[in-house]
Design an enzyme around this catalytic site. Structure first.
Site, mmCIF file in Angstrom:
data_model
loop_
_atom_site.group_PDB
_atom_site.id
_atom_site.type_symbol
_atom_site.label_atom_id
_atom_site.label_comp_id
_atom_site.label_asym_id
_atom_site.label_seq_id
_atom_site.Cartn_x
_atom_site.Cartn_y
_atom_site.Cartn_z
ATOM 1 N N HIS A 119 -79.730 72.805 -1.906
ATOM 2 C CA HIS A 119 -79.427 71.448 -1.429
ATOM 3 C C HIS A 119 -79.081 70.506 -2.582
ATOM 4 C CE1 HIS A 119 -80.129 71.610 2.913
ATOM 5 N NE2 HIS A 119 -81.019 72.546 2.643
ATOM 6 N N GLY A 168 -75.582 83.562 10.798
ATOM 7 C CA GLY A 168 -76.459 82.401 10.937
ATOM 8 C C GLY A 168 -77.822 82.602 10.301
ATOM 9 N N LEU A 180 -77.179 83.676 4.732
ATOM 10 C CA LEU A 180 -76.575 84.491 3.672
ATOM 11 C C LEU A 180 -75.076 84.214 3.583
ATOM 12 C CD1 LEU A 180 -78.467 87.880 4.157
ATOM 13 C CD2 LEU A 180 -79.060 85.947 2.693
ATOM 14 N N SER A 228 -72.491 84.020 5.994
ATOM 15 C CA SER A 228 -71.446 84.789 6.684
ATOM 16 C C SER A 228 -70.216 83.922 6.899
ATOM 17 C CB SER A 228 -71.969 85.320 8.024
ATOM 18 O OG SER A 228 -72.227 84.265 8.931
ATOM 19 N N SER A 229 -70.422 82.611 7.054
ATOM 20 C CA SER A 229 -69.263 81.741 7.313
ATOM 21 C C SER A 229 -68.369 81.635 6.078
ATOM 22 C CB SER A 229 -69.705 80.354 7.794
ATOM 23 O OG SER A 229 -70.469 79.693 6.820
ATOM 24 N N GLU A 240 -65.392 73.921 6.396
ATOM 25 C CA GLU A 240 -66.783 73.663 6.850
ATOM 26 C C GLU A 240 -67.003 72.157 7.049
ATOM 27 O OE1 GLU A 240 -69.675 75.868 7.061
ATOM 28 O OE2 GLU A 240 -68.814 77.682 6.180
ATOM 29 N N ASP A 248 -71.350 78.027 -1.670
ATOM 30 C CA ASP A 248 -71.170 79.288 -0.935
ATOM 31 C C ASP A 248 -69.777 79.865 -1.132
ATOM 32 O OD1 ASP A 248 -73.667 78.657 -0.069
ATOM 33 O OD2 ASP A 248 -73.112 78.225 2.003
HETATM 34 P P1 ADP Z 1 -74.344 81.525 7.872
HETATM 35 O O1 ADP Z 1 -73.136 81.137 7.085
HETATM 36 O O2 ADP Z 1 -75.612 81.109 7.240
HETATM 37 O O3 ADP Z 1 -74.373 82.975 8.238
HETATM 38 P P2 ADP Z 1 -73.214 79.680 9.752
HETATM 39 O O4 ADP Z 1 -73.724 79.054 10.978
HETATM 40 O O5 ADP Z 1 -72.747 78.803 8.660
HETATM 41 O O6 ADP Z 1 -74.305 80.717 9.238
HETATM 42 O O7 ADP Z 1 -71.976 80.613 10.126
HETATM 43 C C1 ADP Z 1 -72.096 81.521 11.195
HETATM 44 C C2 ADP Z 1 -70.809 81.516 11.997
HETATM 45 O O8 ADP Z 1 -69.757 82.190 11.255
HETATM 46 C C3 ADP Z 1 -70.916 82.272 13.304
HETATM 47 O O9 ADP Z 1 -71.426 81.447 14.325
HETATM 48 C C4 ADP Z 1 -69.485 82.696 13.544
HETATM 49 O O10 ADP Z 1 -68.740 81.633 14.125
HETATM 50 C C5 ADP Z 1 -68.965 82.937 12.133
HETATM 51 N N1 ADP Z 1 -69.153 84.379 11.806
HETATM 52 C C6 ADP Z 1 -69.991 84.903 10.916
HETATM 53 N N2 ADP Z 1 -69.934 86.264 10.919
HETATM 54 C C7 ADP Z 1 -69.029 86.586 11.859
HETATM 55 C C8 ADP Z 1 -68.534 87.829 12.368
HETATM 56 N N3 ADP Z 1 -68.980 88.995 11.934
HETATM 57 N N4 ADP Z 1 -67.591 87.792 13.352
HETATM 58 C C9 ADP Z 1 -67.143 86.603 13.803
HETATM 59 N N5 ADP Z 1 -67.585 85.411 13.379
HETATM 60 C C10 ADP Z 1 -68.520 85.391 12.419
HETATM 61 MG MG MG Z 2 -72.562 79.143 6.625
#
Ligand code: ADP
Ligand code: MG
Length: 418
Positions: A48, A137, A140, A142-143, A175, A187
């Protein structure tokens, strides 16, 4: 562009199966199939503060999101998220839009829209498949992996020249502006620029970075012990992370607007620790609501303390003293919990049980918090007993099953021909 063997096991995907899923969805074609792979990240320390001009210390880890792309003979852009069994398509000549109902497609629409805004012109439609081993979510990132993998894939497909920093800034903009999450640059920057066997010391005010050696697997550290980086997934369902995140950002902006009238600093993290008590006085004097002033001060103290902990932790890491390095994790967790208030019962349970388990040098939540993941540095031979002890205690306290991933640090996202 390097070619990836379909038999490659390095990234944890069955590329033969992925290719046949792609062809089952979109058909066969002579067009080049491109594979873009982006890693997950953990932040070792400095949470943060990437939106407050601070130093952060993330690394990329060996769990990947994979995107396959191929041009088609139409004007249609199609996405298929294999893990969600969700599809989306639209005309490349129409504006790429945000709509809550579009779900994951929004991230890709955002990247596509901003690429177009920066002058990119797609000369044909294309087909996209997403498949991933990064928990969604869970903090880690994923977005960020999704954004960076997509941007690099599109750049390769259409021969765009885009630097890694430009890709990271574009992903951040998606984002911030498209998805409405007021997150910092960490990230996307680390997913786009990580180097294996290192942690990235990133100055988020200048985007200058330095790679600090972190060879977890094969080193003989100062105290003669090998450590493993263990990610502990709380598996707590997500709620309100986005709104709480934006609330913290607003609090920091408010505090900074007051403090910058007195202190000549470019951001909150540039305040000197010895000026904290004066900052408290300034906030108390400026705010009619004294409770609000107290809250703002706690947010400021977190920024200053956390930034300082990053510097101290990096000094220990440079000495290859992983034990001392990890002790700063635990201090950082306390600041995130008590001053920044972004932890939660589940992350606190994982961290408090981790640090009292034999062989654990330190632990902290990582990323945005509230739910998601925590990390620990654990003496390698003690990892199995660590997982059992922390998993059992966590189940008892929170009635949830934690997951544990022992991670290696890896290189940034990359694009291959398949
Ligand atoms: P984080 O980045 O911490 O994992 P976020 O809420 O920022 O969580 O991002 C998650 C979002 O990214 C999911 O709700 C989806 O929209 C997208 N996402 C992540 N991984 C995938 C995937 N394997 N397939 C499709 N969308 C994904
Ligand atoms: Mg994210």
């Amino acid at each position: 562009m390097k070619k990836l063997s379909e038999q490659s096991t390095q990234f944890g995907f069955d590329f033969v199966a992925l290719k046949s899923t792609f062809e089952a969805k979109y058909g066969q074609s002579d067009e080049q199939l491109i594979c873009s792979l982006a890693p997950a990240r953990v932040n070792l320390i400095g949470d943060h503060i990437d939106y407050n001009g601070g130093f952060v210390l993330p690394c990329a880890i060996n769990r990947y999101l994979c995107i396959l792309v191929r041009k088609n003979s139409s004007r249609t852009l199609s996405y298929f998220a294999a893990d969600l069994n969700a599809s989306f398509s639209f005309s490349i000549d129409a504006p790429a839009k945000y709509d809550e109902a579009f779900g994951f497609a929004n991230y890709l629409n955002g990247c596509f829209a901003y690429l177009k805004e920066s002058g990119f012109h797609a000369d044909s439609g294309f087909d996209v498949l997403v498949s991933s081993a990064i928990p969604i979510g869970s903090g880690l990132s994923s977005s960020a992996a999704l954004e960076i993998a997509f941007i690099l894939a599109v750049a390769e497909l259409f021969h765009l020249s885009i630097t890694r920093t430009e890709a990271a800034l574009l992903g951040k903009r998606v984002e911030n502006k498209f998805m409405g999450l007021k997150s910092g640059i960490m990230d996307q920057f680390v997913v786009a620029n990580a180097v294996s066997h290192t942690a990235m010391l990133l100055d988020t005010s200048s985007l200058r970075c330095e790679y600090i050696p972190l060879d977890l697997q094969h080193s003989d550290f100062q105290n003669g012990k090998d450590y493993s980086l263990v990610v502990m997934n709380s598996n707590k369902p997500r709620a309100l992370v986005g709104s709480k995140y934006n609330e913290r950002k607003r609090e920091c902006e408010k505090a900074f607007a007051i403090l910058k009238q007195v202190f000549i600093v470019p951001d909150l993290c540039s305040l000197m620790p010895q000026n904290l008590s004066r900052a408290e006085y300034v906030l108390q004097s400026a705010c009619a609501d004294k409770d609000e002033a107290a809250v703002l001060f706690k947010r400021v103290r977190h920024c200053v303390v956390e930034n300082d902990l990053v510097k101290q932790a990096v000094a220990a890491l440079r000495e290859k003293d992983l034990k001392s390095f990890a002790e700063f994790f635990t201090k950082s967790h306390a600041s995130l919990k008590n001053d920044y208030e972004v932890s939660g019962a589940e992350l606190d349970s994982l961290v408090s049980n981790a640090i009292k388990t034999e062989g654990c040098a330190g632990a902290r939540m990582t990323g945005a918090g509230f739910s998601g993941c925590a990390i620990a540095l654990v003496e390698t031979p003690k990892v199995p007993a660590f997982k059992k002890a922390v998993g059992d205690a966590y189940k008892k306290e929170c009635n949830l099953e934690a997951e544990f991933y022992v991670c290696d640090t890896v290189n940034a996202a990359a694009v291959f021909g398949l």
